[in-house]
Design a protein around this motif. Structure first.
Motif, mmCIF file in Angstrom:
data_model
loop_
_atom_site.group_PDB
_atom_site.id
_atom_site.type_symbol
_atom_site.label_atom_id
_atom_site.label_comp_id
_atom_site.label_asym_id
_atom_site.label_seq_id
_atom_site.Cartn_x
_atom_site.Cartn_y
_atom_site.Cartn_z
ATOM 1 N N GLU A 39 18.842 -2.418 -17.700
ATOM 2 C CA GLU A 39 17.868 -0.995 -17.243
ATOM 3 C C GLU A 39 15.935 -1.174 -16.771
ATOM 4 O O GLU A 39 15.685 -2.513 -16.419
ATOM 5 N N GLY A 40 15.892 -0.587 -16.105
ATOM 6 C CA GLY A 40 14.751 -0.150 -14.950
ATOM 7 C C GLY A 40 13.219 0.550 -15.752
ATOM 8 O O GLY A 40 11.991 0.504 -15.544
ATOM 9 N N ARG A 41 13.986 1.791 -16.855
ATOM 10 C CA ARG A 41 12.411 2.425 -16.489
ATOM 11 C C ARG A 41 12.025 1.857 -17.641
ATOM 12 O O ARG A 41 13.055 2.201 -18.986
ATOM 13 N N THR A 42 10.624 2.129 -17.420
ATOM 14 C CA THR A 42 9.928 1.790 -18.900
ATOM 15 C C THR A 42 10.763 1.869 -19.980
ATOM 16 O O THR A 42 10.520 1.596 -20.754
ATOM 17 N N GLU A 43 10.506 3.055 -20.481
ATOM 18 C CA GLU A 43 10.282 4.086 -21.598
ATOM 19 C C GLU A 43 12.272 3.364 -22.333
ATOM 20 O O GLU A 43 11.919 3.356 -23.443
ATOM 21 N N LEU A 44 13.135 3.395 -21.333
ATOM 22 C CA LEU A 44 14.660 3.226 -22.033
ATOM 23 C C LEU A 44 15.238 1.458 -22.059
ATOM 24 O O LEU A 44 15.168 1.538 -23.149
ATOM 25 N N VAL A 45 14.012 0.417 -20.900
ATOM 26 C CA VAL A 45 14.071 -0.533 -21.472
ATOM 27 C C VAL A 45 12.744 -1.086 -22.763
ATOM 28 O O VAL A 45 13.776 -1.907 -23.531
ATOM 29 N N CYS A 46 12.240 -0.264 -23.229
ATOM 30 C CA CYS A 46 11.828 -0.480 -24.558
ATOM 31 C C CYS A 46 12.730 -0.562 -25.591
ATOM 32 O O CYS A 46 11.972 -1.289 -26.309
ATOM 33 N N ALA A 56 4.551 -2.705 -22.996
ATOM 34 C CA ALA A 56 5.428 -2.961 -22.399
ATOM 35 C C ALA A 56 4.278 -3.250 -20.857
ATOM 36 O O ALA A 56 3.393 -2.458 -20.631
ATOM 37 N N ALA A 57 4.958 -4.135 -19.713
ATOM 38 C CA ALA A 57 3.816 -3.985 -18.593
ATOM 39 C C ALA A 57 3.976 -3.680 -17.344
ATOM 40 O O ALA A 57 4.954 -3.840 -16.716
ATOM 41 N N GLY A 80 2.444 0.329 -20.656
ATOM 42 C CA GLY A 80 3.642 1.138 -20.025
ATOM 43 C C GLY A 80 3.938 3.146 -20.487
ATOM 44 O O GLY A 80 4.255 3.651 -20.180
ATOM 45 N N ASP A 81 2.926 3.277 -21.433
ATOM 46 C CA ASP A 81 2.289 3.949 -22.223
ATOM 47 C C ASP A 81 0.910 4.816 -21.496
ATOM 48 O O ASP A 81 1.127 6.431 -21.641
ATOM 49 N N ALA A 82 1.339 4.435 -20.181
ATOM 50 C CA ALA A 82 -0.422 5.112 -19.425
ATOM 51 C C ALA A 82 0.281 5.004 -17.807
ATOM 52 O O ALA A 82 0.945 4.855 -17.346
ATOM 53 N N ARG A 83 -0.487 6.356 -17.696
ATOM 54 C CA ARG A 83 -0.276 6.759 -16.532
ATOM 55 C C ARG A 83 -1.325 5.678 -15.184
ATOM 56 O O ARG A 83 -2.628 6.189 -15.960
ATOM 57 N N LEU A 84 -1.026 5.811 -14.517
ATOM 58 C CA LEU A 84 -2.111 5.072 -13.052
ATOM 59 C C LEU A 84 -2.842 5.835 -13.010
ATOM 60 O O LEU A 84 -2.200 7.184 -12.565
ATOM 61 N N PHE A 142 8.267 -7.546 -19.876
ATOM 62 C CA PHE A 142 8.543 -7.215 -18.953
ATOM 63 C C PHE A 142 10.024 -7.399 -18.254
ATOM 64 O O PHE A 142 10.251 -8.200 -18.496
ATOM 65 N N ASN A 143 9.915 -6.789 -17.074
ATOM 66 C CA ASN A 143 11.450 -7.262 -16.871
ATOM 67 C C ASN A 143 11.369 -8.086 -15.937
ATOM 68 O O ASN A 143 10.592 -8.421 -15.226
ATOM 69 N N ALA A 144 11.705 -8.918 -15.856
ATOM 70 C CA ALA A 144 11.990 -10.304 -15.333
ATOM 71 C C ALA A 144 12.035 -10.802 -14.200
ATOM 72 O O ALA A 144 13.416 -12.175 -13.278
ATOM 73 N N ALA A 145 12.612 -9.973 -13.048
ATOM 74 C CA ALA A 145 12.121 -10.289 -11.810
ATOM 75 C C ALA A 145 14.288 -9.990 -11.947
ATOM 76 O O ALA A 145 15.559 -9.980 -11.030
ATOM 77 N N ARG A 146 15.150 -9.213 -13.201
ATOM 78 C CA ARG A 146 16.455 -8.795 -13.003
ATOM 79 C C ARG A 146 16.107 -7.697 -14.209
ATOM 80 O O ARG A 146 15.360 -7.178 -14.828
ATOM 81 N N LEU A 147 17.710 -6.557 -13.522
ATOM 82 C CA LEU A 147 17.196 -5.325 -14.720
ATOM 83 C C LEU A 147 18.040 -5.969 -16.197
ATOM 84 O O LEU A 147 17.921 -5.093 -17.049
ATOM 85 N N ASP A 148 18.768 -6.891 -16.070
ATOM 86 C CA ASP A 148 18.850 -7.519 -17.484
ATOM 87 C C ASP A 148 18.641 -8.320 -18.512
ATOM 88 O O ASP A 148 19.236 -8.871 -19.315
ATOM 89 N N ARG A 149 17.432 -8.662 -18.135
ATOM 90 C CA ARG A 149 17.299 -9.681 -18.851
ATOM 91 C C ARG A 149 15.021 -9.565 -18.630
ATOM 92 O O ARG A 149 14.803 -9.709 -17.635
ATOM 93 N N SER A 150 14.654 -9.253 -20.200
ATOM 94 C CA SER A 150 12.930 -9.814 -19.744
ATOM 95 C C SER A 150 12.592 -10.501 -20.668
ATOM 96 O O SER A 150 13.167 -11.478 -21.458
ATOM 97 N N ILE A 151 11.088 -10.342 -20.419
ATOM 98 C CA ILE A 151 10.589 -12.043 -21.099
ATOM 99 C C ILE A 151 9.466 -10.493 -22.721
ATOM 100 O O ILE A 151 8.710 -9.474 -21.563
ATOM 101 N N ALA A 152 9.320 -11.530 -22.864
ATOM 102 C CA ALA A 152 7.779 -11.829 -23.716
ATOM 103 C C ALA A 152 6.900 -12.274 -23.907
ATOM 104 O O ALA A 152 7.343 -13.359 -23.407
ATOM 105 N N LEU A 153 6.046 -12.110 -23.514
ATOM 106 C CA LEU A 153 5.269 -13.325 -22.721
ATOM 107 C C LEU A 153 3.223 -12.594 -23.574
ATOM 108 O O LEU A 153 3.006 -11.462 -23.732
ATOM 109 N N ALA A 154 2.772 -13.881 -24.151
ATOM 110 C CA ALA A 154 1.795 -13.611 -25.222
ATOM 111 C C ALA A 154 0.431 -13.315 -23.586
ATOM 112 O O ALA A 154 0.509 -13.633 -23.046
ATOM 113 N N THR A 155 0.657 -12.322 -24.583
ATOM 114 C CA THR A 155 -0.870 -11.525 -23.187
ATOM 115 C C THR A 155 -2.288 -12.640 -23.147
ATOM 116 O O THR A 155 -2.601 -12.350 -21.901
ATOM 117 N N ASP A 156 -2.663 -13.910 -23.466
ATOM 118 C CA ASP A 156 -3.785 -14.163 -23.639
ATOM 119 C C ASP A 156 -2.420 -15.495 -21.925
ATOM 120 O O ASP A 156 -3.996 -15.749 -21.136
#
Length: 173
Positions: A39-46, A56-57, A80-84, A142-156
């Motif tokens: 999944e690549g759509r922000t709301e759905l992948v969250c 989400a980033a 992820g919940d913001a608009r550019l 964020f998705n890790a350059a693939r649709l089936d794996r994500s990364i949770a990364l410490a913000t700092d």
């Protein structure tokens, strides 16, 4: 032909994924890998990853004309919940015109397909700008350059390793 293009994207994505993991490891980053349905759509992948959309980033590639023959590209990273706010990006770069980059150009610069764009820039023509609102959460997803794996990364660790230009680039909610 489309199978060849898909295979080419997949090969690029694997290299990008491996580069990211190597960079995170080398930088001593605190992160977790999360496997999920593609999944690549922000709301759905969250929802698949089990976190709030605000964590989400969301990564968007933007084109900014800064002169008659000069075009700059920005990798804008927002919650992820913001608009550019395209106007904010245009003003930040003192541009005369701004728009989302076309899909083909965005994927070329990002090195991965839409929905898998990393909040890191590995292309010299892609300037990384992140909204300070990202820093409100302890961990970014964020998705890790693939649709089936994500990364949770410490913000700092994200800020330390990606070194984005921090600037307000979202619209007021």
């Amino acid at each position: 032909m489309s199978g060849e293009v898909s295979a080419a994207h997949e090969a690029v994505d694997v290299k990008l994924y491996e580069r990211l993991i190597n960079d995170l490891e080398a930088g001593g980053a605190r992160y977790r890998l999360i496997d999920h349905e593609p999944e690549g759509r922000t709301e759905l992948v969250c929802a698949l990853r089990g976190h709030d959309v605000s964590e989400a980033a969301k990564c968007l590639v933007v084109m900014v004309k800064t002169g008659k023959k000069r075009t700059r590209y920005v990798l804008a990273v927002v919650p992820g919940d913001a608009r550019l706010d395209l106007r904010a990006v245009k003003e930040l770069l003192e541009g005369s015109y701004v728009a989302f980059a076309g899909r083909e150009k965005a994927e070329e610069l990002a090195g991965s397909v839409s929905g898998t764009v990393l909040p890191f820039s590995y292309h010299p023509e892609l300037e990384l700008i992140a909204d300070p609102a990202l820093l409100r959460v302890p961990e970014l997803y964020f998705n890790a350059a693939r649709l089936d794996r994500s990364i949770a990364l410490a913000t700092d660790d994200y800020v330390r390793l990606a070194a984005p230009r921090l600037a307000p680039i979202t619209t007021a909610s």
